[in-house]
Enzyme design. Sequence first.
Site, PDB file in Angstrom:
ATOM      1  N   THR A 198     -11.468  24.739 -29.816  1.00 56.70           N
ATOM      2  CA  THR A 198     -10.092  25.186 -29.590  1.00 56.70           C
ATOM      3  C   THR A 198     -10.112  26.699 -29.759  1.00 56.70           C
ATOM      4  O   THR A 198     -10.954  27.233 -30.487  1.00 56.70           O
ATOM      5  CB  THR A 198      -9.129  24.560 -30.607  1.00 56.70           C
ATOM      6  N   LYS A 207      13.961  29.737 -35.715  1.00 57.95           N
ATOM      7  CA  LYS A 207      15.063  29.139 -36.480  1.00 57.95           C
ATOM      8  C   LYS A 207      16.046  30.236 -36.849  1.00 57.95           C
ATOM      9  O   LYS A 207      15.758  31.098 -37.681  1.00 57.95           O
ATOM     10  CB  LYS A 207      14.543  28.439 -37.728  1.00 57.95           C
ATOM     11  N   GLU A 266      -8.291  19.122 -27.008  1.00 58.85           N
ATOM     12  CA  GLU A 266      -8.502  17.855 -27.716  1.00 58.85           C
ATOM     13  C   GLU A 266      -8.251  16.631 -26.837  1.00 58.85           C
ATOM     14  O   GLU A 266      -8.607  15.513 -27.198  1.00 58.85           O
ATOM     15  CB  GLU A 266      -7.534  17.762 -28.911  1.00 58.85           C
ATOM     16  N   TRP A 324      17.642  25.529 -34.445  1.00 59.54           N
ATOM     17  CA  TRP A 324      16.390  25.723 -33.725  1.00 59.54           C
ATOM     18  C   TRP A 324      16.685  26.246 -32.318  1.00 59.54           C
ATOM     19  O   TRP A 324      17.587  25.761 -31.644  1.00 59.54           O
ATOM     20  CB  TRP A 324      15.620  24.398 -33.592  1.00 59.54           C
TER      21      TRP A 324
HETATM   22  P1  ADP Z   1      -5.003  27.071 -26.971  1.00 58.90           P
HETATM   23  O1  ADP Z   1      -3.645  27.207 -26.350  1.00 58.90           O
HETATM   24  O2  ADP Z   1      -4.934  26.990 -28.464  1.00 58.90           O
HETATM   25  O3  ADP Z   1      -5.918  28.067 -26.413  1.00 58.90           O
HETATM   26  P2  ADP Z   1      -5.396  24.626 -25.492  1.00 58.90           P
HETATM   27  O4  ADP Z   1      -5.704  25.208 -24.184  1.00 58.90           O
HETATM   28  O5  ADP Z   1      -6.085  23.396 -25.909  1.00 58.90           O
HETATM   29  O6  ADP Z   1      -5.669  25.685 -26.600  1.00 58.90           O
HETATM   30  O7  ADP Z   1      -3.847  24.478 -25.567  1.00 58.90           O
HETATM   31  C1  ADP Z   1      -3.152  23.291 -25.753  1.00 58.90           C
HETATM   32  C2  ADP Z   1      -1.700  23.615 -25.907  1.00 58.90           C
HETATM   33  O8  ADP Z   1      -1.203  24.260 -24.738  1.00 58.90           O
HETATM   34  C3  ADP Z   1      -0.816  22.420 -26.078  1.00 58.90           C
HETATM   35  O9  ADP Z   1      -0.812  21.962 -27.409  1.00 58.90           O
HETATM   36  C4  ADP Z   1       0.538  22.982 -25.660  1.00 58.90           C
HETATM   37  O10 ADP Z   1       1.137  23.718 -26.716  1.00 58.90           O
HETATM   38  C5  ADP Z   1       0.166  23.948 -24.577  1.00 58.90           C
HETATM   39  N1  ADP Z   1       0.366  23.330 -23.256  1.00 58.90           N
HETATM   40  C6  ADP Z   1      -0.556  22.792 -22.448  1.00 58.90           C
HETATM   41  N2  ADP Z   1       0.000  22.368 -21.300  1.00 58.90           N
HETATM   42  C7  ADP Z   1       1.313  22.630 -21.375  1.00 58.90           C
HETATM   43  C8  ADP Z   1       2.444  22.418 -20.517  1.00 58.90           C
HETATM   44  N3  ADP Z   1       2.324  21.881 -19.314  1.00 58.90           N
HETATM   45  N4  ADP Z   1       3.656  22.801 -20.972  1.00 58.90           N
HETATM   46  C9  ADP Z   1       3.819  23.368 -22.180  1.00 58.90           C
HETATM   47  N5  ADP Z   1       2.797  23.613 -23.024  1.00 58.90           N
HETATM   48  C10 ADP Z   1       1.556  23.243 -22.634  1.00 58.90           C
END
Ligand code: ADP
Length: 552
Positions: free
Chosen positions: A183, A438, A329, A443
């Site tokens: 990640t 917040k 993940e 929120w």
């Molecule tokens: P990081 O953002 O930490 O680099 P990831 O690419 O695994 O790692 O990101 C996953 C996160 O990206 C999700 O938990 C969510 O917050 C966000 N995300 C992914 N796809 C979407 C989407 N279509 N809409 C909103 N948020 C998204």
Amino acid sequence: MLSTMGRVPLTLTHFLDRAGQLFGNVEIVSRMPDKSLHRTNYAAFHRRARQLAQALQHAGLKAGDRVATLMWNHYAHFEAYFGVIASGGVLHTLNLRLAPDEIAWIANHARDRFLIVDDVLLPLLAKFRDQVAFERVIVVSLTGAPVAAPDTDYEAFLASAPHNPTWTYPDMHEDDAVAMCYTSGTTGRPKGVTYSHRSQVLHSLAQCLPDAIGISGRDVILPVVPMFHANAWGVPYSAAMLGIKMVFPGPHLHPDDLLPLFESEQVTISCGVPTIWLGMVQILDARAGRYRFSPQLRLTVGGSAVPEALIRGFAKHGIEVIQGWGMTETSPLATIAKVKQTQGDVDDDVRFATHASQGYPIPLVDLRIVADDGVQPWDGQAVGEIQVRGPWITAAYHEVPVAEESFTADGWLRTGDVAAVTPDGFVRITDRTKDLIKSGGEWISSVDLENAIMGHPAVAEAAVVAVPHPKWAERPLAVVVAKAGQTVTADALRAHLAPLFAKWAIPDAFAFVDAIPRTSTGKFLKTKLRDQYRDWDWDAAARGDATPPIAA
Ligand code: ADP
């Protein structure tokens, strides 16, 4: 009673062989650093991936050993995707946009034994090489420059394998690890996710379904998403499964480089995070009619919320945007935003609004919303955390004890994403827990505000973050980039938002900037924005004479 079905393990080497045997003459095209196009095909890919596997074994690689890559998207990275797996090893794609110290930390944590690196990335490697004990560094010469000792030239390495066309793969179990991604650490220390043959075979099958992304052998795929970001969203595996023509952009990811490639190779699917496409749609608007794209061209977009304005913007050019939600993940595809058959015929407004949601889970993914008072009824509209589980959802992190902040006692992944499910059954993400605002006990969704602000015709990009406030604890601050040649004011944006939001949800602070900082995977870097604007001077802003305190 046991079934009579054979227990054949689900392994990715089946995809490798299938591609080589059935689709040998299908092309694999790669943009090189000098912008020339390198062309090969699945017959060569099959042969060379198997050669790489044999060379790795010959060099002493044992089952489960990690082979790291530090590479752009191109044919050799594609070969490594399958060659490493075919040797029984585990492909660990390093994120070349992280700081050198972070890359070193990750490579050490994963205990990477070998490294395959692009020659154009050797200067980056030099910055952390003394911190990692790679046993062997194999260099892909994309520029044609000779590889200097003690490193090994990739082509010479392939040639070093005893060339044996009847070589058979080592024994593989479908639960064996095949690949690792960390990640990005946007919200903490990077954590390793290990994928298995089984998880990636099933993910490939599911994401190609017509009701998921809908990918067929007739497609031409250009993955803009880097091959180190959640396995380029599983595209390399799906592509080999179906023998799909691949177009790799190499290091050239600017719309000026991508658009001609979409046209010349008649690309039908591309994928990447929203920030890539926000820039591209402006260029398309400015050059309307210039390009002759495939009529099938569609874009899969995820990684952060996709503004409805972006979906409408591409629709004007006849290009469909398909939103997916997922994480490193989750392999990554977990949900897809498509109109459901139960909606019947829908008009454009409903269609675009549907596409702007995060959609619904694809088959085999279980998803639930959990609020303080427990699991919510599906489509009950209650806001809570998204939790997921399924055959391609991780159940642990590499060499990290399973902790309750990441996984529930009953085995679901806690995503840290806050969402509600609409009565129609569509997931709508309001925020990441850490990005929520917040204000005075209420929120406020940064995602909703960003999407609305990016709906203003003069706005190119917007990110909304919480800024400390003496009276309300936090208030939203919008950081806005205007479209080229246009200006936009705080008053104009307030007027634009007024009919859409409660008064207290509308940002009282707007900062106009030339660019919004990005994460290593190209998303808006909100942690940096929060730091930059932490000391926002509310009194001066109220007097109308604030200059934003922007730390570099
Ligand atoms: P990081 O953002 O930490 O680099 P990831 O690419 O695994 O790692 O990101 C996953 C996160 O990206 C999700 O938990 C969510 O917050 C966000 N995300 C992914 N796809 C979407 C989407 N279509 N809409 C909103 N948020 C998204």
